[in-house]
Write a protein that holds these residues in place. Structure first.
Motif, short mmCIF file in Angstrom:
data_model
loop_
_atom_site.label_atom_id
_atom_site.label_comp_id
_atom_site.label_asym_id
_atom_site.label_seq_id
_atom_site.Cartn_x
_atom_site.Cartn_y
_atom_site.Cartn_z
N ASP A 1 -47.77 -81.47 -10.85
CA ASP A 1 -47.61 -81.42 -9.52
C ASP A 1 -48.39 -80.25 -8.95
N LYS A 2 -49.50 -79.94 -8.29
CA LYS A 2 -50.07 -79.01 -7.90
C LYS A 2 -49.36 -78.46 -6.88
N LEU A 3 -48.81 -79.15 -5.97
CA LEU A 3 -48.03 -78.64 -4.65
C LEU A 3 -46.81 -77.68 -5.31
N GLY B 1 -51.93 -86.47 -10.89
CA GLY B 1 -52.64 -87.56 -11.42
C GLY B 1 -54.33 -87.27 -11.41
N GLY B 2 -54.62 -86.06 -11.07
CA GLY B 2 -56.06 -85.44 -11.13
C GLY B 2 -56.33 -84.79 -12.48
N TYR B 3 -57.81 -85.06 -13.00
CA TYR B 3 -57.98 -84.55 -13.95
C TYR B 3 -59.57 -84.52 -13.92
N ASP B 4 -60.12 -83.38 -14.53
CA ASP B 4 -61.77 -83.34 -14.53
C ASP B 4 -62.31 -83.34 -13.32
N GLY B 5 -61.70 -82.89 -12.12
CA GLY B 5 -62.30 -82.72 -11.08
C GLY B 5 -61.95 -84.21 -9.99
N LYS B 6 -61.34 -85.21 -10.68
CA LYS B 6 -60.84 -86.19 -10.01
C LYS B 6 -59.80 -85.94 -9.26
N GLY B 7 -59.79 -86.42 -7.90
CA GLY B 7 -58.48 -86.04 -7.06
C GLY B 7 -58.72 -84.68 -6.62
N VAL C 1 -53.78 -78.88 0.06
CA VAL C 1 -55.02 -78.37 0.91
C VAL C 1 -55.26 -76.76 0.71
N GLU C 2 -56.28 -76.31 0.24
CA GLU C 2 -56.35 -74.80 0.13
C GLU C 2 -57.73 -74.52 0.42
N ASP C 3 -57.87 -73.10 0.59
CA ASP C 3 -59.27 -72.38 0.92
C ASP C 3 -60.08 -72.62 -0.21
N LEU C 4 -61.41 -72.87 0.12
CA LEU C 4 -62.37 -73.10 -0.71
C LEU C 4 -62.59 -71.58 -1.45
N VAL C 5 -62.28 -71.19 -2.50
CA VAL C 5 -62.28 -69.84 -2.94
C VAL C 5 -63.66 -69.28 -3.39
N PRO C 6 -63.97 -68.33 -2.85
CA PRO C 6 -65.50 -67.76 -3.16
C PRO C 6 -65.59 -67.07 -4.43
N PHE C 7 -65.13 -67.64 -5.51
CA PHE C 7 -65.18 -67.05 -6.83
C PHE C 7 -66.56 -66.83 -7.44
N SER C 8 -66.19 -65.63 -8.36
CA SER C 8 -67.50 -65.34 -8.92
C SER C 8 -67.78 -66.22 -10.34
N ARG C 9 -66.66 -66.55 -10.82
CA ARG C 9 -66.94 -67.47 -11.78
C ARG C 9 -65.27 -67.87 -12.31
N GLU C 10 -64.97 -68.82 -13.11
CA GLU C 10 -63.77 -69.50 -13.53
C GLU C 10 -63.34 -68.79 -14.89
N LEU C 11 -62.12 -68.62 -14.85
CA LEU C 11 -61.43 -67.94 -15.96
C LEU C 11 -60.35 -68.67 -16.50
N VAL D 1 -67.34 -72.32 -17.69
CA VAL D 1 -68.25 -72.69 -16.87
C VAL D 1 -67.84 -74.32 -16.83
N GLN D 2 -67.64 -74.50 -15.29
CA GLN D 2 -67.43 -76.19 -15.22
C GLN D 2 -68.63 -76.72 -14.59
N THR D 3 -68.89 -77.73 -15.02
CA THR D 3 -70.11 -78.58 -14.65
C THR D 3 -69.44 -80.15 -13.90
N LEU E 1 -58.06 -70.00 -13.92
CA LEU E 1 -58.06 -69.20 -12.72
C LEU E 1 -59.50 -68.93 -12.08
N PHE E 2 -59.60 -68.33 -10.95
CA PHE E 2 -60.76 -68.20 -10.16
C PHE E 2 -60.91 -66.45 -10.14
N GLU E 3 -61.99 -66.08 -10.77
CA GLU E 3 -62.06 -64.41 -10.62
C GLU E 3 -62.77 -64.19 -9.12
P1 ADP Z 1 -58.49 -80.93 -12.19
O1 ADP Z 1 -57.11 -81.22 -11.84
O2 ADP Z 1 -59.35 -82.24 -12.06
O3 ADP Z 1 -58.99 -79.98 -13.43
P2 ADP Z 1 -58.89 -78.62 -10.36
O4 ADP Z 1 -58.02 -78.34 -9.36
O5 ADP Z 1 -58.96 -77.77 -11.69
O6 ADP Z 1 -59.02 -80.03 -10.59
O7 ADP Z 1 -60.43 -78.52 -9.53
C1 ADP Z 1 -61.52 -78.95 -10.40
C2 ADP Z 1 -62.61 -78.06 -10.19
O8 ADP Z 1 -62.98 -77.89 -8.82
C3 ADP Z 1 -62.31 -76.36 -10.47
O9 ADP Z 1 -62.30 -76.45 -11.90
C4 ADP Z 1 -63.12 -75.70 -9.37
O10 ADP Z 1 -64.53 -75.72 -9.96
C5 ADP Z 1 -63.24 -76.42 -8.35
N1 ADP Z 1 -61.97 -75.95 -7.33
C6 ADP Z 1 -60.78 -76.36 -7.34
N2 ADP Z 1 -60.11 -75.94 -6.46
C7 ADP Z 1 -60.75 -74.91 -5.56
C8 ADP Z 1 -60.68 -74.08 -4.59
N3 ADP Z 1 -59.47 -73.78 -3.91
N4 ADP Z 1 -61.82 -73.35 -4.44
C9 ADP Z 1 -63.00 -73.32 -5.05
N5 ADP Z 1 -63.25 -74.27 -5.99
C10 ADP Z 1 -62.07 -75.08 -6.33
#
Ligand code: ADP
Length: 387
Positions: free
Chosen positions: A101-103, A146-152, A178-188, A209-211, A254-256
């Protein structure tokens, strides 16, 4: 025979990859598989059963010494019932809820003083609009479970787009995240193993690197990572493992965010071996699957030391090639340095069917290793003609 039996709920590739680690240590491992055709069944002893059914779980648990997991989807109520009945669950329901549960996970990060993006629980479009107007657009809306691989996960760029989310508030959740869209430089990703008696071992922080929401390429350790950020991220992973009483492998995605907070923010948790740790199967003294087994059995943990300067892990996602084995001669001849792993799955577009690890012995071999892993994976997924 005093060797214990490990029971793994779920028969995906993570359960499958625990099997050789168990074999090497002389441990017995059995899987509660969703069907005869899932990934783990060609690699491990298994029984077929529904992990949503409590009686099935009870019967499975009765045959093993410790129960661990391939995924996070066993209902929390069932886990608590098993725990009350004395089943040795690693990790236990208290910990697992934060991977489910992400909350709840966001609340715990706040409690532990770990860096979250600004977030809120929202139960209506009105509350969603309030959050966006307060914090600025875009925002990211997520189902808590219930989310995975970006679903949800939905990125909402404007109040107008938020209006299109009414259907999500009709889903069976009390609130959405709901959360801010993080201006990350990369995912860690920061991984740590923890035993029931409290030993921990951290792995080097990796770049992932997520695609399209799916893990594509991992570089271990993350190149050029500020050691202070890496160290703080490892400390955060240990703080989460200890603070949430996690056992087994924990992955902290993590988001860097250089210059913001400690240089990273927590995205989400996985309490099991994780795609971002597959590099360790060939690139660390102790791979994450062996480490997970050691941890859930409360054995001393293995060294997490990398064996080369870097390891590249390239995922193989289902592509044009249906007959993976037909690609082996070409891939193996061209890239003898590539460690090829496939999961015994039928090929469907975009499905995770395997991965390739390539070690770079020295820093100046990193680009070459990345190219080799990528090319070997492409031969496997697309077939020989795409070499
Ligand atoms: P899942 O449970 O499907 O893995 P995540 O919560 O990891 O879902 O989100 C999937 C992807 O969406 C992340 O790897 C990231 O690339 C992007 N993302 C998720 N949350 C944020 C956020 N707050 N800001 C920017 N990008 C996000």
């Amino acid at each position: 025979m005093s060797f214990p039996t490990i029971g793994v709920v779920g028969g995906g590739q993570l359960a499958r990859m625990m099997a050789p680690a168990a074999t090497n240590l002389g441990l017995r491992l059995t899987v509660l598989a969703e069907g005869d055709d899932v990934s783990a069944t060609t690699a491990a002893q298994y029984t077929v059963g529904d992990y949503l059914d409590l009686e099935t779980l009870r019967a499975f648990a009765a045959e093993v010494d410790v129960v661990t997991f391939d995924h996070e989807h066993v209902p929390a109520d069932h886990l608590r019932a098993l725990e009350s009945a004395g089943v040795n669950l690693q990790p236990g329901p208290q910990a697992l809820q934060y991977a489910q549960d992400k909350l709840l996970m966001r609340q715990q990060c706040d409690r532990l003083g770990l860096p979250n993006p600004p977030w809120a629980a929202v139960s209506s479009v009105t509350e969603l609009l309030e959050f966006g107007d307060r914090n600025g657009w875009p925002v990211v809306l997520k189902t808590p479970r219930g989310g995975y691989d970006g679903k949800g996960v939905r990125v909402l760029r404007s109040p107008e787009e938020a209006q299109d989310c009414r259907d999500w508030f009709e889903l069976d959740f009390e609130a959405l995240l709901v959360e801010d869209l993080v201006p990350f430089s990369r995912e860690l990703s920061a991984q740590v193993a923890r035993t029931p008696s409290g030993r921990t071992a951290t792995y080097p922080v990796v770049e992932s690197v997520q695609t399209d929401g799916v893990c594509d390429l991992v570089t271990a350790p993350a190149p050029g990572l500020d050691p202070r950020i890496g160290g703080a991220a490892q400390e955060a992973a240990v703080a989460l493992a200890e603070g949430l009483d996690v056992t087994g492998m924990l992955a902290v995605e993590l988001f860097e965010t250089p210059g913001i907070g400690p240089g990273f923010m927590v995205n989400e948790l996985a309490m099991r071996p994780h795609n971002s740790g597959h590099w360790s199967m060939d690139g660390a003294v102790t791979g994450q699957f062996e480490q997970h087994l050691r941890a859930v059995l409360d054995l001393p943990l293995g060294s997490t030391e990398p064996v080369g300067a870097y390891t590249i892990m390239k995922n193989c996602l289902g592509g044009a090639n249906q007959d993976l084995y037909s690609s082996y001669p070409g891939a193996m001849a061209a890239y003898p340095q590539a460690k090829i792993h496939t999961y015994g799955k039928s090929v469907r577009p975009g499905r995770k069917i395997g991965h390739v690890n390539v070690i770079a012995a020295a820093e100046n071999e990193l680009d070459e290793a990345r190219a080799a892993a990528t090319a070997a994976a492409a031969i496997i997924t697309e077939g020989q003609e795409h070499e």
